[in-house]
Design a protein around this motif. Structure first.
Motif, short mmCIF file in Angstrom:
data_model
loop_
_atom_site.label_atom_id
_atom_site.label_comp_id
_atom_site.label_asym_id
_atom_site.label_seq_id
_atom_site.Cartn_x
_atom_site.Cartn_y
_atom_site.Cartn_z
N ASP A 121 3.78 -13.86 -3.65
CA ASP A 121 4.60 -12.89 -2.91
C ASP A 121 3.79 -12.30 -1.76
O ASP A 121 2.67 -11.81 -1.97
CB ASP A 121 5.07 -11.76 -3.82
CG ASP A 121 6.09 -12.21 -4.84
OD1 ASP A 121 6.84 -13.15 -4.54
OD2 ASP A 121 6.13 -11.62 -5.94
N TRP A 170 5.60 -8.74 -9.55
CA TRP A 170 5.07 -9.45 -8.38
C TRP A 170 4.32 -10.71 -8.81
O TRP A 170 3.70 -10.77 -9.87
CB TRP A 170 4.11 -8.54 -7.62
CG TRP A 170 4.78 -7.39 -6.93
CD1 TRP A 170 6.09 -7.29 -6.56
CD2 TRP A 170 4.16 -6.16 -6.51
NE1 TRP A 170 6.33 -6.09 -5.94
CE2 TRP A 170 5.18 -5.38 -5.89
CE3 TRP A 170 2.88 -5.64 -6.60
CZ2 TRP A 170 4.92 -4.11 -5.37
CZ3 TRP A 170 2.61 -4.39 -6.08
CH2 TRP A 170 3.63 -3.63 -5.47
N LYS A 187 6.97 -8.03 -1.08
CA LYS A 187 6.79 -7.02 -2.12
C LYS A 187 7.54 -5.73 -1.80
O LYS A 187 7.87 -4.95 -2.70
CB LYS A 187 5.31 -6.74 -2.33
CG LYS A 187 4.57 -7.87 -3.03
CD LYS A 187 3.08 -7.55 -3.18
CE LYS A 187 2.35 -8.68 -3.89
NZ LYS A 187 0.90 -8.41 -4.00
N PRO A 223 8.61 -4.04 -9.26
CA PRO A 223 8.10 -4.45 -10.58
C PRO A 223 8.86 -3.74 -11.70
O PRO A 223 9.26 -2.58 -11.57
CB PRO A 223 6.63 -4.00 -10.53
CG PRO A 223 6.28 -4.01 -9.07
CD PRO A 223 7.53 -3.56 -8.38
#
Length: 262
Positions: free
Chosen positions: A50, A46, A55, A60
Motif C-alpha cells: 500500500d 495495511w 493508506k 486499519p
C-alpha cells in the motif's frame, strides 16, 4: 398587449423573489453550525504494497473499531441525511453531539466489518454505492446493499464507475450521455434494489464544480457530499463537507479532528 406584458412582469417578479428566497435560505444554511460528517472507504489492515496515498483511504480494522468506540463513549449520536437536511433547511433540532458516518465505493468490508461495528453501538451509516462494482469480488452484492437499507441505514448514489462529475457531457444518444450513464441509470438501479427513493449523492473523489449543480437539482437530490473543501455559499446543500477518518490518528487526534474540522 397588456396581458402579455402583465404576464411577463409577473414572471420577472416571481423570478426575482425566488432568487432572493434561495439566497436567504443559503445564507441561513451557511450560518448554522456544521455537523461532523466522516468518510470511510476500505476497512482493512495495511499491506506492505500500500502506498502512502492509498493508506489515506484505508482504515486499519483495529483503528476503525477504536474510533467508533470513542464516538460512542463520548456521547455522539449518528444521524442520517434526512435529519441533516431538515436541520439545515428548517432548523429542526438534532440529538446532542450529532455525527454522520458515510462509506464510499461499495467495499465488502464496509458490510462485513463496518456495519456490525456500528450496530454494536446502535449507530446507523450512509453507504454511497458505485453500481459497476456490485457483485464483484471484494465488493457488496445487491442483496447486501438491500440488507443495509432494510436495517435502517441509508443508501446513496455514487455514480456507475467513479468518473468525476466535473467531466460529464451530454450527448443526444442516451448510451453516450454521461449524466444518464453515471447518474440516472445507477440511481434507478439502487431504487430498484432498495425499494426506496435515492435522495443523496456523493461526488467521486469529493470533486465538484458549479456547472453540475443544475443537473443534480433537476434529478431531485437533496444533498450532495464532497470532502473537505469549502462549501459553495450559494448552494451549500450540494457541497456538504466530510473529512476522511485516518488510520494515522490516535484517539486524541481523531477526537480533535472531529471537533475542529466543522
Amino acid at each position: 398587449m397588456l396581458k402579455p406584458f402583465i404576464a411577463s412582469l409577473f414572471l420577472c417578479v416571481s423570478g426575482i423573489f425566488s432568487c432572493q428566497l434561495a439566497t436567504a435560505q443559503s445564507a441561513a444554511i451557511m450560518a448554522r453550525k456544521q455537523v461532523p460528517v466522516l468518510c470511510y472507504h476500505q476497512i482493512r489492515d495495511w499491506r506492505a504494497t500500500d502506498s502512502k496515498n492509498a493508506k489515506d483511504y484505508i482504515m486499519p480494522i483495529a483503528a476503525f473499531k477504536q474510533h467508533i468506540k470513542m464516538l460512542a463513549d463520548s456521547g455522539y449520536h449518528t444521524i442520517l441525511p434526512d435529519q441533516l437536511y431538515d436541520y439545515l433547511t428548517k432548523g429542526t433540532p438534532l440529538p446532542s453531539k450529532p455525527i454522520m458516518l458515510t462509506f464510499d465505493d461499495t467495499d465488502l468490508d464496509q458490510f462485513t466489518i463496518g456495519a456490525p461495528e456500528l450496530k454494536k453501538y446502535g449507530f446507523k451509516g450512509v453507504y454511497f454505492i458505485m453500481t459497476v462494482s456490485l457483485g464483484r469480488p471484494h465488493y457488496m452484492s445487491k442483496e447486501q446493499v438491500k440488507q443495509l437499507s432494510d436495517a435502517g441505514n441509508v443508501i446513496g448514489s455514487h455514480t456507475w464507475d467513479h468518473h468525476m462529475t466535473s467531466k460529464y457531457k451530454h450527448d443526444p444518444n442516451p448510451k453516450k450521455d454521461d449524466w444518464t450513464i453515471q447518474l440516472d441509470k445507477p440511481t434507478k438501479k439502487l431504487e430498484e434494489i432498495t425499494g426506496k427513493k435515492i435522495d443523496y449523492f456523493a461526488y467521486p473523489f469529493g470533486i465538484w464544480n458549479k456547472s453540475g449543480f443544475p443537473e443534480l437539482h433537476k434529478r431531485g437530490f437533496k444533498i450532495a457530499f464532497q470532502l473537505a473543501d469549502k462549501r459553495d455559499p450559494n448552494d451549500p446543500l450540494l457541497t456538504v463537507r466530510r473529512i476522511l477518518d485516518s488510520g494515522y490518528w490516535s484517539i486524541k487526534s481523531f477526537s480533535n479532528s472531529v471537533k475542529r474540522s466543522f
